[in-house]
Write a protein that holds these residues in place. Structure first.
Motif, PDB file in Angstrom:
ATOM      1  N   ILE A  12       0.812  -1.215   0.000  1.00 37.37           N
ATOM      2  CA  ILE A  12       0.000   0.000   0.000  1.00 37.37           C
ATOM      3  C   ILE A  12       0.850   1.271   0.000  1.00 37.37           C
ATOM      4  O   ILE A  12       1.652   1.504   0.907  1.00 37.37           O
ATOM      5  CB  ILE A  12      -0.945   0.006   1.219  1.00 37.37           C
ATOM      6  CG1 ILE A  12      -1.903  -1.194   1.157  1.00 37.37           C
ATOM      7  CG2 ILE A  12      -1.729   1.316   1.284  1.00 37.37           C
ATOM      8  CD1 ILE A  12      -2.838  -1.297   2.350  1.00 37.37           C
ATOM      9  N   ASP A  13       0.682   2.068  -1.029  1.00 36.85           N
ATOM     10  CA  ASP A  13       1.183   3.457  -1.085  1.00 36.85           C
ATOM     11  C   ASP A  13       2.663   3.598  -0.727  1.00 36.85           C
ATOM     12  O   ASP A  13       3.040   4.507   0.032  1.00 36.85           O
ATOM     13  CB  ASP A  13       0.351   4.345  -0.157  1.00 36.85           C
ATOM     14  CG  ASP A  13      -1.113   4.373  -0.519  1.00 36.85           C
ATOM     15  OD1 ASP A  13      -1.479   3.834  -1.575  1.00 36.85           O
ATOM     16  OD2 ASP A  13      -1.906   4.912   0.275  1.00 36.85           O
ATOM     17  N   ASN A  56      -1.699   5.844  -4.319  1.00 39.05           N
ATOM     18  CA  ASN A  56      -2.663   6.885  -3.954  1.00 39.05           C
ATOM     19  C   ASN A  56      -2.381   8.165  -4.738  1.00 39.05           C
ATOM     20  O   ASN A  56      -1.225   8.557  -4.903  1.00 39.05           O
ATOM     21  CB  ASN A  56      -2.566   7.174  -2.455  1.00 39.05           C
ATOM     22  CG  ASN A  56      -3.651   8.115  -1.987  1.00 39.05           C
ATOM     23  OD1 ASN A  56      -4.797   7.722  -1.851  1.00 39.05           O
ATOM     24  ND2 ASN A  56      -3.285   9.360  -1.718  1.00 39.05           N
ATOM     25  N   LYS A  89      -6.028   4.504  -6.096  1.00 44.38           N
ATOM     26  CA  LYS A  89      -7.070   4.930  -5.167  1.00 44.38           C
ATOM     27  C   LYS A  89      -6.900   6.393  -4.781  1.00 44.38           C
ATOM     28  O   LYS A  89      -5.831   6.984  -4.989  1.00 44.38           O
ATOM     29  CB  LYS A  89      -7.063   4.058  -3.906  1.00 44.38           C
ATOM     30  CG  LYS A  89      -5.863   4.250  -3.000  1.00 44.38           C
ATOM     31  CD  LYS A  89      -5.996   3.401  -1.747  1.00 44.38           C
ATOM     32  CE  LYS A  89      -4.835   3.572  -0.799  1.00 44.38           C
ATOM     33  NZ  LYS A  89      -4.688   4.962  -0.276  1.00 44.38           N
ATOM     34  N   PRO A  92      -8.663   6.255   1.810  1.00 41.01           N
ATOM     35  CA  PRO A  92      -7.751   5.447   2.613  1.00 41.01           C
ATOM     36  C   PRO A  92      -7.792   3.950   2.323  1.00 41.01           C
ATOM     37  O   PRO A  92      -6.749   3.322   2.129  1.00 41.01           O
ATOM     38  CB  PRO A  92      -8.184   5.756   4.050  1.00 41.01           C
ATOM     39  CG  PRO A  92      -8.728   7.142   3.984  1.00 41.01           C
ATOM     40  CD  PRO A  92      -9.429   7.212   2.661  1.00 41.01           C
ATOM     41  N   SER A  93      -8.962   3.335   2.296  1.00 42.72           N
ATOM     42  CA  SER A  93      -9.041   1.895   2.068  1.00 42.72           C
ATOM     43  C   SER A  93      -8.763   1.549   0.613  1.00 42.72           C
ATOM     44  O   SER A  93      -9.309   2.176  -0.304  1.00 42.72           O
ATOM     45  CB  SER A  93     -10.418   1.360   2.451  1.00 42.72           C
ATOM     46  OG  SER A  93     -10.550   0.004   2.054  1.00 42.72           O
ATOM     47  N   ALA A  94      -7.940   0.532   0.411  1.00 47.49           N
ATOM     48  CA  ALA A  94      -7.651   0.071  -0.950  1.00 47.49           C
ATOM     49  C   ALA A  94      -8.859  -0.591  -1.594  1.00 47.49           C
ATOM     50  O   ALA A  94      -8.865  -0.846  -2.806  1.00 47.49           O
ATOM     51  CB  ALA A  94      -6.477  -0.900  -0.926  1.00 47.49           C
ATOM     52  N   ASN A 121      -3.467   4.816   8.885  1.00 41.27           N
ATOM     53  CA  ASN A 121      -4.396   5.437   7.947  1.00 41.27           C
ATOM     54  C   ASN A 121      -4.834   4.446   6.858  1.00 41.27           C
ATOM     55  O   ASN A 121      -5.816   3.725   7.047  1.00 41.27           O
ATOM     56  CB  ASN A 121      -3.752   6.693   7.335  1.00 41.27           C
ATOM     57  CG  ASN A 121      -4.739   7.559   6.580  1.00 41.27           C
ATOM     58  OD1 ASN A 121      -5.869   7.732   7.017  1.00 41.27           O
ATOM     59  ND2 ASN A 121      -4.322   8.101   5.462  1.00 41.27           N
ATOM     60  N   CYS A 122      -4.115   4.403   5.758  1.00 43.01           N
ATOM     61  CA  CYS A 122      -4.537   3.518   4.668  1.00 43.01           C
ATOM     62  C   CYS A 122      -4.374   2.043   5.011  1.00 43.01           C
ATOM     63  O   CYS A 122      -5.185   1.214   4.585  1.00 43.01           O
ATOM     64  CB  CYS A 122      -3.767   3.858   3.396  1.00 43.01           C
ATOM     65  SG  CYS A 122      -4.138   5.524   2.795  1.00 43.01           S
ATOM     66  N   SER A 125      -7.283   1.209   7.508  1.00 40.65           N
ATOM     67  CA  SER A 125      -8.556   1.252   6.789  1.00 40.65           C
ATOM     68  C   SER A 125      -8.734   0.015   5.921  1.00 40.65           C
ATOM     69  O   SER A 125      -9.826  -0.573   5.846  1.00 40.65           O
ATOM     70  CB  SER A 125      -8.627   2.505   5.907  1.00 40.65           C
ATOM     71  OG  SER A 125      -8.605   3.678   6.689  1.00 40.65           O
ATOM     72  N   THR A 126      -7.659  -0.404   5.263  1.00 41.24           N
ATOM     73  CA  THR A 126      -7.718  -1.593   4.408  1.00 41.24           C
ATOM     74  C   THR A 126      -7.893  -2.850   5.247  1.00 41.24           C
ATOM     75  O   THR A 126      -8.652  -3.758   4.861  1.00 41.24           O
ATOM     76  CB  THR A 126      -6.447  -1.679   3.548  1.00 41.24           C
ATOM     77  OG1 THR A 126      -6.356  -0.497   2.728  1.00 41.24           O
ATOM     78  CG2 THR A 126      -6.460  -2.902   2.655  1.00 41.24           C
TER      79      THR A 126
END
Length: 211
Positions: A12-13, A56, A89, A92-94, A121-122, A125-126
């Motif tokens: 993620i990100d 992101n 995306k 926050p959530s993937a 955060n992300c 959320s994911t």
């Protein structure tokens, strides 16, 4: 006997913004987490675990993750490695507004392993979204990271944020582990253990009681 987990690794990100841009990851050390992210991707590829890369974006001109900016580009640790699926995306959530859920379902993935940024955060959320969708979740604490915050609610250091989120995630939402232990579990085809709210609370209470 239970079947081996059908894992996918979601990255993620992992973008320049967090390494030398306007949102610097402070804990764990970003070079340490980047190295572990690379190791996790390499292990996943070796064991035929699908790798999903998430990126992101914010609108052009935004202070962070502006489309077209260097900060929004994937870091070389991720950009230089192959992946099986790409997710763009802006939330926050993937899972939010993307095809991630459908892609996982089509491949009968039941376990999602989370690495990347940011823990609170992300990533979180994911993790929550994945659990609510019926997936088992794993979280690699040394391949993720946080930064400090200060606002009207107070101040929290990067270490405090990362540590507290890891404890909370392990209590219900994900099996929190490190990269070495995850690689060993992937090679052995075994699941990782997640805690529970009750057990986590009871252990904390017992630790406060007089000896």
């Amino acid at each position: 006997m239970s079947l081996p987990p059908r894992r996918a690794l979601i990255v993620i990100d992992v973008q320049n913004e967090y390494v030398d841009g306007n949102l610097l990851i402070e804990y764990p050390d970003v070079n340490h987490s980047l190295a572990n992210i690379g190791r996790a991707i390499d292990a996943a590829r070796s064991e035929r675990v699908p790798v999903i890369v998430v990126q992101n974006f914010a609108p052009a001109g935004a202070p962070i993750f502006a489309r077209g900016s260097r900060g929004a580009e994937l870091h070389e640790v991720v950009a230089s490695r192959a992946h099986d699926h790409y997710v763009e995306k802006s939330l926050p959530s993937a899972f939010a507004g993307t095809d991630l859920a459908d892609w996982l379902a089509a491949r009968e993935i039941d376990t999602l392993t989370v690495v990347g940024y940011m823990t609170h955060n992300c990533d979180a959320s994911t993790v929550y979204h994945a659990l609510h969708a019926g997936l088992t979740v794993e979280f690699l604490a040394d391949a993720t990271g946080s930064l400090p915050y200060e606002n009207s609610a107070g101040f929290a250091s990067a270490e405090e944020i990362h540590r507290v989120f890891c404890v909370v995630l392990q209590s219900r939402f994900a099996a929190v582990t490190n990269t070495d232990e995850w690689i060993a579990a992937v090679e052995a085809g075994v699941p990782l253990e997640r805690g529970s709210i009750y057990a986590s609370n009871q252990k904390a209470r017992a630790g406060r009681e007089p000896g």
